[in-house]
Design an enzyme around this catalytic site. Structure first.
Site, PDB file in Angstrom:
ATOM      1  N   GLU A 297       0.941  -1.075  -0.212  1.00 37.87           N
ATOM      2  CA  GLU A 297       0.065   0.023   0.071  1.00 37.87           C
ATOM      3  C   GLU A 297       0.726   1.320   0.100  1.00 37.87           C
ATOM      4  O   GLU A 297       1.824   1.348   0.806  1.00 37.87           O
ATOM      5  CB  GLU A 297      -0.829  -0.314   1.279  1.00 37.87           C
ATOM      6  CG  GLU A 297      -1.286   1.312   1.915  1.00 37.87           C
ATOM      7  CD  GLU A 297      -1.736   1.130   3.276  1.00 37.87           C
ATOM      8  OE1 GLU A 297      -1.339   0.156   4.188  1.00 37.87           O
ATOM      9  OE2 GLU A 297      -2.156   2.024   3.692  1.00 37.87           O
TER      10      GLU A 297
ATOM     11  N   ASP B  43      -6.497   2.569   8.064  1.00 31.96           N
ATOM     12  CA  ASP B  43      -6.303   2.273   6.681  1.00 31.96           C
ATOM     13  C   ASP B  43      -5.536   1.130   5.829  1.00 31.96           C
ATOM     14  O   ASP B  43      -6.326   0.488   5.065  1.00 31.96           O
ATOM     15  CB  ASP B  43      -5.690   3.487   6.231  1.00 31.96           C
ATOM     16  CG  ASP B  43      -6.407   4.879   6.214  1.00 31.96           C
ATOM     17  OD1 ASP B  43      -7.412   4.966   6.571  1.00 31.96           O
ATOM     18  OD2 ASP B  43      -5.708   6.004   5.876  1.00 31.96           O
TER      19      ASP B  43
END
Ligand code: 0RA
Length: 643
Positions: free
Chosen positions: A433, A510
């Site tokens: 990510e 997240d």
């Protein structure tokens, strides 16, 4: 599955008749190679003991003679299973001159000898019966309430302590089995409440009217599973967070040629299929003949009704299986004598007769149902028609993308940092990510066999999106291309370019969200990758603790606390570093903690069972944090990998 722990041999019995010697040999065989009888001696094997005993009571319930089963785990890991069935027969058999109760508990495979007819759960996957549990228990005691008396026998390591004897009077019937697994055979006697509960919940759904209570003295937990509607309740449960097309699931139960067929189904407005099949209460995760029968009958009956009613025009090509299964939630449960299970994990029903039985029962029922419920029928056909048109659109969209060469793996995405190794079996990909973490990973990796694919920002919610919409996402396109498998009809696992796929995200909210989306993508669109064990979660540590030259990485606050307290006097010398995110680690640290096969900790993602996986979606997609944590704990097992 060799056993190395020392353990007591079976004790000698009084009577050295030929039968007794055979019994002893049988018990010895089980104790020598427990894995052959119960699969393993780890926690699965341990839990298996409980299922073996409980399944005998479930058989009694399926035969219509028992409606309550209780399972109790005591502080010292003694398990008690009680039912209110007819009680195991205790009469002395003329051939063996022994009580039937004793025979069931001492002779291998003696379980199926009486009560002929009726379907058995036991005798399924590992169905090995009470004698195996007895042989693997340091202690067992069985009490039978029958014909006004309480009969009892006790055993040590499977060997009877005494004859079956009456110990009192009673006005009820039923069987109570108490056993303590042999700690010299099993790795641990630590029963998991949730594991047992999950299995009993499923059994209760599949056996209408059966109440199963699980109590745990160690934690004071108690759960009761009772579903008045049986598999209708299960379908409602699976659809509980979805918008359904009609309030009441369609349901049929019928026996045909000695096969009991039970089907419940209900459509919802989603795009996914949620289909669960069982044979003799065993979850057949790889389907089989009953599934084939279900699918063909559903497609055929809907097409027949659609044509007959004029809802399907000539211009509409026939509805395909995929069209009629979009948004379908269904449970198919068959019960049959002597089911044949196939496949590596025995998760597939092979009995040919089940296909026709399910197909006939479902087709007969649906034909009448559609005639009697034209509005419901119309909604289903219209939904399938929309699915059919959308699929056509998706196919065109995909063809377009494929023709542009965007998914064929020939034009690899620009941001993929590929490895030099060409053999997929020795190649890994880290899906990372964010660009900064991607940068560290690119520098830290061993480029010979590790590829890095950084994904940026929000990946769209693949649960809700159809294939055509998904393919408009550049992140998803890059992922599919890098993996090389293609997607949808053209998915081909043999083209997978890396046999180890690691999802590497931050340990914050997240990161968890992106990981969830990626997991969902794999679950929904590339389940084979999970089933074949290619998907892993990389575990970046949260802290580094250094004492002198020795470095330790820990993955949670609790672990840090635990480790710090274990340091005692050295605690003050410990240097603690907290990692806020992947991007914060330098390439060396990332390599050492998360990517080096010699030192990293990873979790392999596995689909334990499809029902759970299906429920998972609501759970993962919801905002509740505790269940999500549980998913990670129960569905992903820790594994350290070597190359
Ligand atoms: C066969 C025949 C009968 C009872 C059972 C099996 C039976 C086995 C188990 C195992 C656990 N609980 C059980 N309950 C019943 C009795 C047949 C009769 O009474 O006529």
């Amino acid at each position: 599955m060799t056993q190395t722990k020392p353990r007591p041999a079976t004790a000698p019995v009084q009577d050295y008749g030929a039968d007794s010697i055979q019994v002893l040999e049988g018990l010895e065989a089980v104790r020598k190679r427990p894995g052959m009888y119960i699969g393993s001696t780890d926690y699965r094997g341990l839990h298996h003991l409980v299922y073996e005993i409980a399944d005998n009571s479930v058989d009694e319930a399926m035969a219509g003679h028992c409606d309550t089963i209780t399972v109790h785990i005591a502080e010292d890991a003694t398990v008690t299973v009680t039912d209110n069935g007819r009680g195991i027969p205790v009469d002395v058999q003329s051939k063996t001159k022994k009580s039937a109760l004793e025979v069931v508990h001492t002779v291998l495979h003696a379980g199926g000898k009486f009560g002929g007819g009726g379907y058995k759960v036991s005798g399924g996957l590992h169905g090995v019966g009470a004698s195996v549990v007895n042989a693997l228990s340091e202690f067992m005691r069985v009490e039978v309430h029958r014909q006004g008396k309480i009969w009892m026998q006790e055993y040590r390591h499977g060997v009877p302590v005494d004859k079956v004897k009456p110990i009192g009077i009673t006005d009820r019937t039923g069987t109570t089995s108490i056993f303590k697994a042999d700690s010299t055979i099993f790795d641990s006697l630590n029963y998991q409440f949730e594991t047992l509960a999950q299995r009993f919940r499923e059994t209760a759904y599949l056996t209408k009217g059966l109440r199963i209570t699980l109590t745990d003295e160690r934690t004071d937990r108690e759960s009761t599973f009772y579903f008045e509607g049986g598999i209708i309740s299960l379908v409602r449960h699976l659809n509980k967070n979805r918008t359904v097309l009609s309030d009441t699931p369609i349901y049929v139960y019928r026996e045909l040629n000695n096969i009991a067929v039970e089907v419940a189904l209900q459509y919802n407005t989603d795009f996914n299929e949620s289909l669960h099949t069982f044979a003799n209460n065993i979850n057949t995760i790889d389907g089989g003949t009953h599934l084939t029968g279900f699918r063909s009958a559903l497609t055929r009956t809907l097409n027949e009704y659609g044509t007959k009613s004029g809802l399907l025009k000539d211009a509409d090509a026939k509805l395909t299986g995929e069209d009629v299964r979009e948004g379908l939630t269904a449970v198919v449960s068959v019960k049959l004598p002597d089911p044949q299970f196939e496949g590596q994990t025995k998760g597939k029903l092979g009995t040919a007769e089940a296909e026709r039985a399910v197909a006939t029962v479902l087709r007969d029922h649906l034909t009448v149902y559609f005639d009697e419920h034209p509005q419901e029928a119309r909604k289903i056909i219209e939904k399938a028609l929309i699915a059919s048109r959308a699929r056509e659109a998706a196919r065109k969209a995909r063809d377009l993308v494929v023709r542009k060469g965007a998914l064929d793996g020939l034009t690899l995405p620009g941001k993929l940092a590929d490895c030099s190794e060409r053999d997929p079996a020795h190649s890994e990909i880290y899906i990372v990510e964010g660009d900064s973490a991607g940068g560290s990973a690119k520098q830290g990796r061993d480029r010979r066999f590790q590829a890095i694919l950084p994904l940026r920002g929000k990946i769209l919610n693949v649960e809700k999106a159809r294939l055509d919409k998904m393919l408009s996402s550049n992140e998803i396109k890059a992922l599919i291309t890098a993996l090389g498998t293609g997607i949808g009809d053209t998915f081909n696992i043999s083209k997978l370019r890396y046999h180890r796929i690691f999802l590497m995200t931050d340990a914050d909210v997240d990161g968890a969200h992106i990981r969830t989306l990626l997991l969902t993508f794999f679950f929904r669109h590339m389940p084979e990758i999970i089933k074949e064990g290619h998907l892993y979660i990389a575990m970046p540590p949260l802290f580094r603790i250094q004492v002198g030259k020795e470095k330790t990485f820990v993955f949670s606050e609790e672990e840090r606390e635990q480790y710090m307290s274990s340091l005692d006097g050295n605690r003050s010398k410990a240097q603690l570093q907290r990692y806020k995110g992947l991007g914060e680690m330098n390439p060396d640290q990332l390599w050492e903690t998360t990517m080096d096969p010699a030192t990293r900790t990873v979790m392999q993602v596995n689909i334990e069972d499809a029902v759970e996986a299906d429920e998972l979606f609501d759970m993962l997609m919801g905002s509740e944090v505790p269940p999500r944590r549980k998913f990670i704990q129960t569905h992903a097992k820790h594994a350290t990998l070597d190359i």
